[in-house]
Design an enzyme around this catalytic site. Structure first.
Site, PDB file in Angstrom:
ATOM      1  N   CYS A 176      -5.038   3.902  -4.280  1.00 42.88           N
ATOM      2  CA  CYS A 176      -5.548   2.730  -3.713  1.00 42.88           C
ATOM      3  C   CYS A 176      -6.731   2.117  -4.356  1.00 42.88           C
ATOM      4  O   CYS A 176      -6.939   1.180  -4.810  1.00 42.88           O
ATOM      5  CB  CYS A 176      -5.561   2.901  -2.595  1.00 42.88           C
ATOM      6  SG  CYS A 176      -4.059   3.381  -1.822  1.00 42.88           S
ATOM      7  N   ASP A 228      -0.003  -0.657  -4.560  1.00 43.10           N
ATOM      8  CA  ASP A 228      -1.172  -0.666  -5.375  1.00 43.10           C
ATOM      9  C   ASP A 228      -0.718   0.819  -6.306  1.00 43.10           C
ATOM     10  O   ASP A 228      -1.207   1.304  -7.133  1.00 43.10           O
ATOM     11  CB  ASP A 228      -2.571  -0.076  -4.426  1.00 43.10           C
ATOM     12  CG  ASP A 228      -1.774   0.654  -3.540  1.00 43.10           C
ATOM     13  OD1 ASP A 228      -1.036   0.745  -3.435  1.00 43.10           O
ATOM     14  OD2 ASP A 228      -2.892   1.430  -2.455  1.00 43.10           O
ATOM     15  N   ASN A 229      -0.227   1.912  -6.077  1.00 36.34           N
ATOM     16  CA  ASN A 229       0.323   3.130  -6.958  1.00 36.34           C
ATOM     17  C   ASN A 229       1.573   3.620  -5.771  1.00 36.34           C
ATOM     18  O   ASN A 229       2.436   2.613  -4.706  1.00 36.34           O
ATOM     19  CB  ASN A 229      -0.821   3.543  -6.438  1.00 36.34           C
ATOM     20  CG  ASN A 229      -1.203   4.156  -4.557  1.00 36.34           C
ATOM     21  OD1 ASN A 229      -2.395   3.988  -4.671  1.00 36.34           O
ATOM     22  ND2 ASN A 229      -0.168   4.527  -4.182  1.00 36.34           N
ATOM     23  N   ASP A 252       0.826  -1.004   0.075  1.00 31.32           N
ATOM     24  CA  ASP A 252       0.018   0.162   0.110  1.00 31.32           C
ATOM     25  C   ASP A 252       0.764   1.377   0.213  1.00 31.32           C
ATOM     26  O   ASP A 252       1.770   1.498   1.123  1.00 31.32           O
ATOM     27  CB  ASP A 252      -1.201  -0.165   1.127  1.00 31.32           C
ATOM     28  CG  ASP A 252      -2.059   0.753   1.114  1.00 31.32           C
ATOM     29  OD1 ASP A 252      -2.103   1.558  -0.035  1.00 31.32           O
ATOM     30  OD2 ASP A 252      -3.079   1.003   2.016  1.00 31.32           O
ATOM     31  N   ASP A 253       0.643   1.716  -1.078  1.00 32.79           N
ATOM     32  CA  ASP A 253       1.201   3.435  -1.364  1.00 32.79           C
ATOM     33  C   ASP A 253       3.433   2.757  -0.642  1.00 32.79           C
ATOM     34  O   ASP A 253       4.333   3.921  -0.405  1.00 32.79           O
ATOM     35  CB  ASP A 253       0.890   4.560  -0.143  1.00 32.79           C
ATOM     36  CG  ASP A 253       0.003   4.853  -0.065  1.00 32.79           C
ATOM     37  OD1 ASP A 253      -0.639   4.727  -1.499  1.00 32.79           O
ATOM     38  OD2 ASP A 253      -0.382   5.698   0.654  1.00 32.79           O
ATOM     39  N   HIS A 310     -11.232  -2.212   0.444  1.00 27.23           N
ATOM     40  CA  HIS A 310     -11.203  -0.548  -0.065  1.00 27.23           C
ATOM     41  C   HIS A 310     -12.411  -0.502  -1.207  1.00 27.23           C
ATOM     42  O   HIS A 310     -12.112   0.000  -2.449  1.00 27.23           O
ATOM     43  CB  HIS A 310      -9.925  -0.121  -0.359  1.00 27.23           C
ATOM     44  CG  HIS A 310      -9.633   1.123  -0.166  1.00 27.23           C
ATOM     45  ND1 HIS A 310      -8.445   2.249  -0.806  1.00 27.23           N
ATOM     46  CD2 HIS A 310     -10.686   1.757   0.248  1.00 27.23           C
ATOM     47  CE1 HIS A 310      -8.567   3.358  -0.204  1.00 27.23           C
ATOM     48  NE2 HIS A 310      -9.998   3.040   0.575  1.00 27.23           N
TER      49      HIS A 310
END
Ligand SMILES: *[C@@H]1O[C@H](CO)[C@@H](O)[C@H](O)[C@H]1NC(C)=O
Ligand SMILES: *[C@@H]1O[C@H](CO)[C@@H](O)[C@H](O)[C@H]1NC(C)=O
Length: 412
Positions: free
Chosen positions: A72, A282-283, A32-33, A135
């Site tokens: 996300c 995710d990014n 995540d991130d 999410h």
């Protein structure tokens, strides 16, 4: 003519033999991130990810791996549907591409008309578990068990926090259909110290699942969507203060440790050669949260929320002992949506034909070292910002991180 033809046939047979009917277990390790520049093997100088680096040396490193969207929710929807956000309907229509945090947006979720990867894998006999952050909607109709997963341990969205100006929001934690607690009350993050045991809990969930199904004869799909590197960043007490990169680095170290444990369990239970594992994010890292709550996209420009490389290029590592040439680097331009299509092919399934699928089958790349020409589309909300093909990238629009600009102009 004839030798070339034979070569093609041989390559084709190679792929068929390597994948036919073996139905490997599939594990997607989704960060995540976490940025491209956060991993030692991608050049992070403090080299605090020995286990992820080891995974790369046993597998294939993808330096040109992308997400489908720099946020996300849309990125996760794309991963699980194999489709760009503008096709699967999971994008923000506002021009600033803010994530789904406002109360109105919480009421939304993944459309029923979308077919998710676990729904399809079920047809090939897979048991599917999501551990961590979903999410894709908070309401019951959007629950992961309504969309093909058999088991869940985690939360619809684990990290309401400083951005929402809510000190202790009541975020539910689910075990399957049952709400077993509240995120901030029962599975506690100490906002002052950053201490939380959540990564350890997610690791134990993964190990239990692998032990339960690893040698059961039934293939499994495990979607390990952990969120310790998303602000508010956290780590358990044995990792706090151990990194040269601050609290964010502590979280990365604990994740790295956990990934090492997961791969170890696959090896000790004897199912490593039957398990395809892919590591990605995710990014890009959220630069607004740096230095202590955000990571690094070095050497790329900008970060999460933008369509510069720092927002959308993410680490990618494939691992499947005995099937992939260890220690290879593939410059294939690839995308999280390809994991959808590739997983289906590995499971012996055909991708859906009743809709556009944007993910491509990477098995020729992974198993035979091929390269496939394909574009990358960079969307922000519903706006096409840029396109990459080969070594060229065309920017139609440019926009750097807008969080700061937004907080002055827009009320949520
Ligand atoms: C693939 O299928 C063929 C024909 O059914 C079989 O002989 C072979 O053992 C299979 N290969 C694997 C790896 O399962
Ligand atoms: C983490 O787990 C340990 C051991 O059970 C416990 O002592 C500690 O209070 C937990 N920390 C948090 C923040 O919940």
């Amino acid at each position: 003519m004839f030798p070339a033809f034979s070569l093609v046939v041989l390559c084709f047979l190679g792929t068929v033999l390597a994948t036919n009917g073996t139905r490997p277990n599939i594990i997607l390790l989704l960060m995540d991130d976490m940025g491209w520049g956060d991993i030692g093997v991608f050049g992070e100088p403090s080299k605090e990810t020995p286990n992820i680096d080891q995974m790369a040396s046993e597998g294939i490193l993808f330096p040109d791996f992308y997400t489908a969207n720099p946020l996300c929710s849309p990125s996760r929807a794309s991963l699980l549907t194999g489709r760009l956000p503008i096709r699967n309907g999971f994008y923000t229509t506002n021009d600033h591409a803010r994530n789904a945090y406002t109360p109105q947006e919480i009421l939304g979720g993944i459309p029923d008309s979308e077919v998710l990867l676990p729904e399809l894998l079920k047809k090939a006999g897979y048991i599917n578990k999501i551990i961590g952050k979903w999410h894709l909607g908070h309401r019951r109709k959007y629950h992961p068990l309504s969309h093909g997963f058999d088991e869940w341990f985690g939360s619809p969205n684990c990290h309401f926090g400083p951005y929402d100006n809510v000190e202790r929001p009541n975020i539910p934690v689910y075990k399957d259909w049952e709400m077993i607690g509240r995120y901030y009350e029962d599975i506690y993050i100490n906002h002052k110290t950053g201490e939380s045991n959540l990564t350890q809990i997610y690791l134990q969930e993964a190990i239990k699942f692998i032990n339960k199904y690893g040698n059961s004869g039934q293939p499994f799909f495990m979607y390990w969507a952990i969120d310790a590197t998303h602000a508010p960043v956290y780590a358990s007490s044995s990792f706090l203060g151990t990194s040269r990169r601050g609290l964010y680095g502590d979280a990365v170290r604990e994740i790295d440790f956990s990934i090492g444990k997961i791969l170890d369990v696959l090896k000790t239970t004897g199912i490593a050669k039957d398990t395809f594992v892919f590591f990605t994010s995710d990014n890009g890292a959220a630069l607004i949260s740096a230095p202590n709550q955000g990571g690094s996209n070095s050497p790329f420009l900008c970060g999460k929320q933008t369509t510069f490389e720092g927002g959308m290029r993410v680490p990618g590592i494939a691992w499947w002992p005995g099937h992939l040439a260890a220690g290879r680097v593939s410059y294939q331009i690839a995308n999280v949506m390809d994991l959808f299509t590739t997983s289906l092919v590995l499971a012996g399934l055909d991708p859906p034909v009743d809709r556009e699928i944007d993910g491509i089958d990477l098995t020729p790349v992974i198993l035979d070292g091929k390269e496939i020409e394909r574009p990358i589309f960079y969307y922000r909300g519903n706006e096409l910002m840029a396109v990459r093909l080969g070594q060229y990238k065309a920017h139609y629009w440019t926009w750097s991180n807008s969080w700061e600009e937004l907080s002055q102009n827009i009320k949520y």
